[in-house]
Design a protein around this motif. Structure first.
Motif, short mmCIF file in Angstrom:
data_model
loop_
_atom_site.label_atom_id
_atom_site.label_comp_id
_atom_site.label_asym_id
_atom_site.label_seq_id
_atom_site.Cartn_x
_atom_site.Cartn_y
_atom_site.Cartn_z
N VAL A 152 -17.11 48.84 39.06
CA VAL A 152 -17.80 47.50 38.99
C VAL A 152 -19.39 47.43 38.83
CG1 VAL A 152 -17.69 45.39 40.10
CG2 VAL A 152 -15.74 46.97 39.94
N GLU A 153 -19.97 46.84 38.25
CA GLU A 153 -21.33 46.89 38.38
C GLU A 153 -21.90 45.48 39.17
OE1 GLU A 153 -23.82 48.81 36.89
OE2 GLU A 153 -22.50 50.22 35.76
N LYS A 190 -18.72 54.48 40.35
CA LYS A 190 -18.45 53.34 40.58
C LYS A 190 -17.87 52.39 39.19
CE LYS A 190 -21.54 49.61 41.81
NZ LYS A 190 -22.79 49.10 42.32
#
Length: 98
Positions: A97-98, A95
């Motif tokens: 994008v946080e 992933k």
């Protein structure tokens, strides 16, 4: 034909290339090597050889423009550290994008 150090300095000045005194001898050897190669090429007998007129007049073979997936999915995914989806058909990526 052999170039001397003064000729090398003049060529560098005409080409607007800054050449230090320590580089003149190296460039002299390299340029003399190039000129020797050109003299060797001039010795080749080219009588009767038709010069190329260019590739612009050549016609390429035409083929049908078909879109395919390459049919090598398993080969492409063989090096994937982790696969996801139905039948493991996709790469798993972290992933971003946080």
């Amino acid at each position: 034909m052999s170039l001397d150090a003064d000729t090398i300095r003049r060529i560098a000045m005409l080409a607007r290339i800054r050449v230090g005194e320590d580089e003149v001898a190296k460039l002299q050897g390299e340029l003399n090597g190039i000129l020797a190669w050109i003299e060797q090429l001039n010795e080749v007998d080219t009588d009767g050889v038709t010069p190329l007129s260019g590739a612009s007049r050549l016609a390429l073979r035409m083929r049908e423009d078909a879109v395919t997936d390459g049919d090598i999915r398993d080969k492409v995914l063989a090096n994937a550290p982790e696969r996801i989806g139905p039948d493991g058909a996709f790469f798993a990526v972290p992933k971003v994008v946080e």
